[in-house]
Design an enzyme around this catalytic site. Sequence first.
Site, PDB file in Angstrom:
ATOM      1  N   SER A 118      -0.603   2.676   3.517  1.00  0.00           N
ATOM      2  CA  SER A 118       0.810   2.879   3.208  1.00  0.00           C
ATOM      3  C   SER A 118       1.063   3.347   1.779  1.00  0.00           C
ATOM      4  CB  SER A 118       1.590   1.597   3.477  1.00  0.00           C
ATOM      5  OG  SER A 118       1.070   0.530   2.726  1.00  0.00           O
ATOM      6  N   LYS A 170       9.416   3.274  11.501  1.00  0.00           N
ATOM      7  CA  LYS A 170       9.167   4.383  10.570  1.00  0.00           C
ATOM      8  C   LYS A 170       9.416   5.710  11.300  1.00  0.00           C
ATOM      9  CE  LYS A 170       6.267   1.286   7.907  1.00  0.00           C
ATOM     10  NZ  LYS A 170       7.288   0.736   7.020  1.00  0.00           N
ATOM     11  N   HIS A 208       2.092   3.854   9.717  1.00  0.00           N
ATOM     12  CA  HIS A 208       2.399   5.170   9.131  1.00  0.00           C
ATOM     13  C   HIS A 208       1.682   6.310   9.853  1.00  0.00           C
ATOM     14  CE1 HIS A 208       4.595   3.531   5.711  1.00  0.00           C
ATOM     15  NE2 HIS A 208       3.744   2.525   5.794  1.00  0.00           N
TER      16      HIS A 208
HETATM   17  C1  LIG Z   1       1.105  -0.523   6.979  1.00  0.00           C
HETATM   18  C2  LIG Z   1       2.331  -1.297   7.331  1.00  0.00           C
HETATM   19  N1  LIG Z   1       2.254  -2.244   8.268  1.00  0.00           N
HETATM   20  C3  LIG Z   1       3.316  -2.958   8.639  1.00  0.00           C
HETATM   21  C4  LIG Z   1       4.543  -2.766   8.065  1.00  0.00           C
HETATM   22  C5  LIG Z   1       5.687  -3.622   8.489  1.00  0.00           C
HETATM   23  O1  LIG Z   1       6.420  -2.983   9.486  1.00  0.00           O
HETATM   24  P1  LIG Z   1       7.952  -3.358   9.672  1.00  0.00           P
HETATM   25  O2  LIG Z   1       8.687  -2.659   8.576  1.00  0.00           O
HETATM   26  O3  LIG Z   1       8.287  -2.849  11.035  1.00  0.00           O
HETATM   27  O4  LIG Z   1       8.054  -4.837   9.560  1.00  0.00           O
HETATM   28  C6  LIG Z   1       4.680  -1.781   7.081  1.00  0.00           C
HETATM   29  C7  LIG Z   1       5.974  -1.512   6.471  1.00  0.00           C
HETATM   30  O5  LIG Z   1       6.637  -1.810   5.746  1.00  0.00           O
HETATM   31  C8  LIG Z   1       3.550  -1.037   6.707  1.00  0.00           C
HETATM   32  O6  LIG Z   1       3.644  -0.117   5.753  1.00  0.00           O
END
Ligand SMILES: Cc1ncc(COP(=O)(O)O)c(C=O)c1O
Length: 393
Positions: A182, A240, A210
């Site tokens: 991320s 996303k 992502h």
């Molecule tokens: C790699 C990754 N996993 C999980 C999440 C969490 O997802 P969510 O925003 O749906 O809780 C994020 C985001 O913020 C992320 O970047």
Amino acid sequence: MQSLDEFATAKLGELERSSLRRALVDTTRMPGLWVLRDGRQLLSFCCNDYLNLSHHPAVKEAAIAALRRYGVGAGASRFVSGNHPLLGELEARLARLKETDTACVFGSGYLANLGIIPALIGRGDLVLIDELAHACLWAGARLAHAEIVPFRHADVRHADALLTELRRHHRRVLIATDGVFSMDGDIAPLPSLAALAQRHDAWLMSDDAHGLGVVGGGRGSNFVAPSKADVPLQMGTLSKALGAYGGYLCASAAVVDLIRNRARTVIYSTGLPPAMVAAAIAALDIIERDPAYAALPLAKAKAFARLARLPEPVSPIVPVLLGEAEASLKASRFLEDEGFLVVAIRPPTVPMGTARLRLTFTAQHPDHEVERLAALVRTRILAHAPASAAEAQ
Ligand SMILES: Cc1ncc(COP(=O)(O)O)c(C=O)c1O
């Protein structure tokens, strides 16, 4: 309560002194990538709505129709007030895209990781985790009370050496990694990790928050050419590229059944609002129908990197490493003055000394704005960055 406030004030002071204090800034999103902040219109390069589907007419219409028909909230857990049929439809659609038997939807990506890992792994087990994996993979691993051992970022040989040493001491082993990282935008070596997992009888889990919708023809990081990776636990988010909200796990029928029975964040948390589920289904329609559209964010990121003289990205996330937190905040403020919203990412989100600008590119970023931003980053930010930052790039 005096000691509580004193504690909070002292902690905030520590954060302030190291440029790590965060503040929420009122910002409203408009169609496209424009946002309104302090009465100014800015072009956002920090939104994970990679395909701009949160404002797509068909996605909005699907959400509105479901909201009119079924109301706003789900009312209770899926096991208490009943499973909304739209959830089954969404799970079937996700599984089809990811080529698994089935899927389980969660309230968010974060909740998915908090639920999945402790349902599969426990005391006496091992979680081998990429050192740069997302905070919620770490949080899920900690909640499982397993031994957690990080391996060097994307370093399969290091993971192999650790497994060779540690595997025999544990009943079950989970290898956990982001698919697309991320904060760095690189892609995990999933085919090699899958082979490694197979060799050591470990279970591979990728968090493709992502990747879905933007790499691998829109199907995610384990579908990136030249080979498809065999990842039995494919987790991701609806929040996303799908432009909605929620999380998911795609896996075999047996694993998903177990998750539904054991994952506390499914059982003890209210189901997703039907409008979000309908929106995610409509977004999947678009991604499946139009892989050329799904390829646009990466194409824009590549054009930017070429002009800014940065390494070629493999995902729509482009980091501009600047080192110190203060330097990244200064660069972000400078770009805001120029009409761009670009977030500064600081520790603890990234390791100390690797503060950065994190840019995310989306299908609808106008080319001329991408070019203007690249020129500013090259001539006004990178040209003045310390040599160590350029080397880390
Ligand atoms: C790699 C990754 N996993 C999980 C999440 C969490 O997802 P969510 O925003 O749906 O809780 C994020 C985001 O913020 C992320 O970047």
